[in-house]
Design a protein around this motif. Structure first.
Motif, short mmCIF file in Angstrom:
data_model
loop_
_atom_site.label_atom_id
_atom_site.label_comp_id
_atom_site.label_asym_id
_atom_site.label_seq_id
_atom_site.Cartn_x
_atom_site.Cartn_y
_atom_site.Cartn_z
N GLU A 1 0.83 -1.20 0.00
CA GLU A 1 0.00 0.00 0.00
C GLU A 1 0.87 1.26 0.00
OE1 GLU A 1 -3.10 0.52 3.17
OE2 GLU A 1 -4.19 -0.08 1.37
N ALA B 1 3.74 1.56 -1.36
CA ALA B 1 4.21 1.75 -2.74
C ALA B 1 3.11 2.41 -3.58
CB ALA B 1 4.62 0.41 -3.35
N ASP B 2 1.88 1.93 -3.41
CA ASP B 2 0.77 2.55 -4.15
C ASP B 2 0.62 4.02 -3.77
OD1 ASP B 2 0.11 0.28 -5.53
OD2 ASP B 2 -1.32 -0.42 -4.02
N PHE C 1 2.71 6.10 -2.91
CA PHE C 1 3.76 6.98 -3.41
C PHE C 1 3.80 7.02 -4.94
CE2 PHE C 1 6.09 8.87 0.04
CZ PHE C 1 5.60 8.17 1.12
N GLY C 2 2.78 6.46 -5.55
CA GLY C 2 2.67 6.61 -7.00
C GLY C 2 3.53 5.67 -7.82
N PHE C 3 3.90 4.53 -7.24
CA PHE C 3 4.66 3.55 -8.01
C PHE C 3 3.81 3.01 -9.16
CE2 PHE C 3 8.39 2.09 -5.34
CZ PHE C 3 8.33 3.15 -4.47
N SER C 4 4.44 2.82 -10.30
CA SER C 4 3.74 2.10 -11.37
C SER C 4 3.71 0.63 -10.98
CB SER C 4 4.48 2.28 -12.70
OG SER C 4 5.70 1.57 -12.64
N ARG C 5 2.90 -0.14 -11.68
CA ARG C 5 2.78 -1.56 -11.30
C ARG C 5 4.11 -2.27 -11.43
NH1 ARG C 5 -1.88 -0.92 -14.41
NH2 ARG C 5 -3.77 -0.83 -13.17
N THR D 1 7.20 -0.92 -11.38
CA THR D 1 8.14 -0.46 -10.34
C THR D 1 7.81 -1.08 -9.00
OG1 THR D 1 8.23 1.64 -11.53
CG2 THR D 1 9.19 1.60 -9.35
N ARG E 1 10.68 -3.27 -7.40
CA ARG E 1 11.36 -2.57 -6.31
C ARG E 1 10.86 -2.98 -4.92
NH1 ARG E 1 16.05 -0.74 -7.01
NH2 ARG E 1 15.69 0.26 -5.01
N ILE E 2 9.59 -3.36 -4.83
CA ILE E 2 9.02 -3.65 -3.51
C ILE E 2 8.61 -5.13 -3.37
CG2 ILE E 2 7.22 -3.02 -1.85
CD1 ILE E 2 9.28 -0.78 -2.44
#
Ligand SMILES: Nc1ncnc2c1ncn2[C@@H]1O[C@H](COP(=O)(O)OP(=O)(O)OP(=O)(O)O)[C@@H](O)[C@H]1O
Ligand SMILES: [Mg+2]
Lengths: 258, 232
Positions: B133, B135-136, B138-142, B144, B148-149
């Motif tokens: 959540e 990551a979501d 902070f605007g991560f693309s799917r 990324t 990354r996570i």
């Protein structure tokens, strides 16, 4: 009951967030019922209310972690309308969320990254800043929350208060227009609360636009320009801290001595 | 018979070393491809698209339900026929021989992939929701968010299972001997039969497998320590 609009005397201020007739349901239950709200730029709004009243849901509707069922949200210059079957592109979400960042009750740091790694992750991989630039930014904000000495420490080795300060640095490092805090001190041991609150107080003094869900009534009273009292999904009272905390509808929940 | 000098372990050292090398090559390649299949399988299983989920579930369920020895034989024959059939669809009628090496790698990778699908799925599901959540938020693309996570968050959960699968894989390469490919076990069988020193050769084989598995266990332990550096 419709929401009271903010009665701040700065009527000419630009509005950072407008929420209009927002409705959010979970399995037929209206968790937010016709919520309307305006947050002027550079002000602090606290959302208070008992457990389950929909505070988190309201906050999460602002960065669209939850998708409202109807109504409208204007935030950071973007307008989102709900309930008209319109799809929201993922790229719009990404843009919004890089400008409206969030601090969670449970910190939600990424355990595989050091403190600095956590702070520069989104600037590096969402904003695509270079390594050097992101590092400078990260160190600047870790410094600001008093965590620069722990830049290479992993979250597991940090206390709750330290983790939350890193999480705040992480939210700041995106240089967002708006900061959202969802009960940032509720998961902390009492003796760690003040170190986090003092960081948030500094941010408020800088004139950042912030929304803060909190159970710390004294703190809310002290830092807020506007207080919103939510009760079972409705805004019961909203206005200046004085007016809200002195309002009889709010008394049963938040007597000033609470 | 008595006149003949019995063949010693030393005489077979070359072929056995070669067999061991081939076994390692098969295992490493099959493992790498299996990892990829497993990641794809787990992503499919967790995807919101029902047909993808069904496909991945079918794959992992079916493969894990059938004895591996049987699968190897089945895929060995069916795999060749399937490829020929595919080629004929494109008007290519040439009878191509698939090398024993490619078959071995392909079959084992396919089987590993099914097990890895389950390991990865469990490891991804075990990541605390809040981290995803965040990551979501902070605007991560799917993509990324995934690399990354999700990937780094999953490794600590997946490694014990993956290390297990690697050990099983090394031992499963012995099953490849049924299709007559000269990896370690097949070579040992030949040596044992030809020299009649059954115990010596099979014991040697055991020692070599032991060496391989123990070395890799040590490597996995180091890896695990590395990916767990963010944990207690
Ligand atoms: N994902 C969900 N699915 C179903 N119901 C949910 C979900 N999230 C929240 N709710 C329900 O919505 C209501 C409001 O929840 P919310 O988390 O917004 O309350 P809150 O005011 O933040 O409470 P607290 O002070 O305990 O954090 C609750 O009744 C909760 O059970
Ligand atoms: Mg909440």
């Amino acid at each position: 009951m419709t929401a009271t609009n903010p009665t701040t005397d700065a009527a000419h201020q630009k509005i950072a967030i407008t929420v209009d007739h927002l409705v959010k349901c979970f399995a037929e239950i209206e968790v937010l019922q016709d919520v309307s709200l305006a947050v002027p730029e550079g002000t602090v709004t606290s959302i208070i209310g008992s457990s389950g009243s929909g505070k988190s849901t309201l906050l999460r509707c602002l960065n669209l972690l939850e998708r409202p069922d109807s109504g409208e949200v204007c935030i950071a210059g973007e307008r989102f309308q709900f309930g008209n079957g319109q799809r929201i592109a993922h790229s719009d979400l990404e843009r919004l969320r890089s400008r409206v960042t969030m601090v969670f009750q449970q910190f939600n740091l990424w355990p595989h990254l050091s403190a600095l790694g956590n702070v520069i992750e989104a600037p590096r991989h969402v904003k695509r800043l270079g390594r050097r630039q992101a590092r400078q930014l990260g160190e600047h904000y870790l410094e600001k929350v008093g965590m620069i000495d722990k830049r290479d420490t992993y979250p597991v080795a940090l206390s709750g208060g330290q983790q939350q300060r890193v999480a705040i640095a992480r939210a700041l490092a995106m240089e967002p227009e708006i900061l959202l805090f969802d009960e940032p001190t509720s998961a902390l041991d009492p003796e760690l609360v003040s170190e986090v609150l003092s960081v948030i107080r500094d941010l408020a003094d800088e004139g950042r636009t912030m929304l803060l869900v909190t159970h710390e009534m004294h703190f809310a009273r002290e830092v807020s320009d506007q207080v919103v009292y939510l009760d079972t999904g409705r805004i019961e009272v909203a206005g200046t801290p004085e007016s809200v905390f002195n309002d009889p509808r709010c008394q049963k929940f938040a007597s000033p001595t609470a | 018979m008595t006149a003949m000098q019995p063949e010693s372990l030393l005489d077979w050292a070359g072929p056995i070393a070669n067999g061991a090398l081939v076994t390692l090559q098969i295992a490493v390649l099959a493992y790498a491809i299996g990892l990829l299949l497993g990641l794809i399988g787990a992503s499919a299983k967790l995807s919101p698209i029902p047909p993808l989920r069904a496909l991945a579930t079918g794959y992992s369920t079916l493969i894990r339900a059938v004895p591996e020895l049987l699968l190897i034989i089945l895929l060995y024959y069916a795999g060749g026929d399937a490829i020929e059939w595919l080629l004929s669809l494109f008007g290519l009628d040439s009878r191509i021989e698939i090398s024993g090496f490619a078959t071995a790698v392909g079959v084992l990778a396919f089987v590993q992939g099914a097990y890895m699908t389950e390991v990865f799925r469990g490891a991804i599901v075990a990541i605390p929701r809040g981290q995803i959540e965040a990551a979501d938020a902070f605007g991560f693309s799917r993509w990324t968010r995934f690399h990354r996570i999700v990937l780094p968050g999953m490794w600590p959960n997946a490694l014990p299972g993956l290390s297990n699968l690697w050990l099983i894989l090394i031992k499963d390469t012995a099953l490849i001997s049924v299709i007559g490919f000269n990896e370690l076990f097949f070579t040992i069988q030949q040596a044992a039969a030809s020299s009649r020193a059954h115990f010596v050769f099979y014991a040697a084989a055991g020692a070599i497998y032991l060496l391989m598995t123990m070395t890799s266990t040590a490597i996995f332990e180091r890896l695990e320590r590395r990916v767990r550096r963010g944990e207690a």
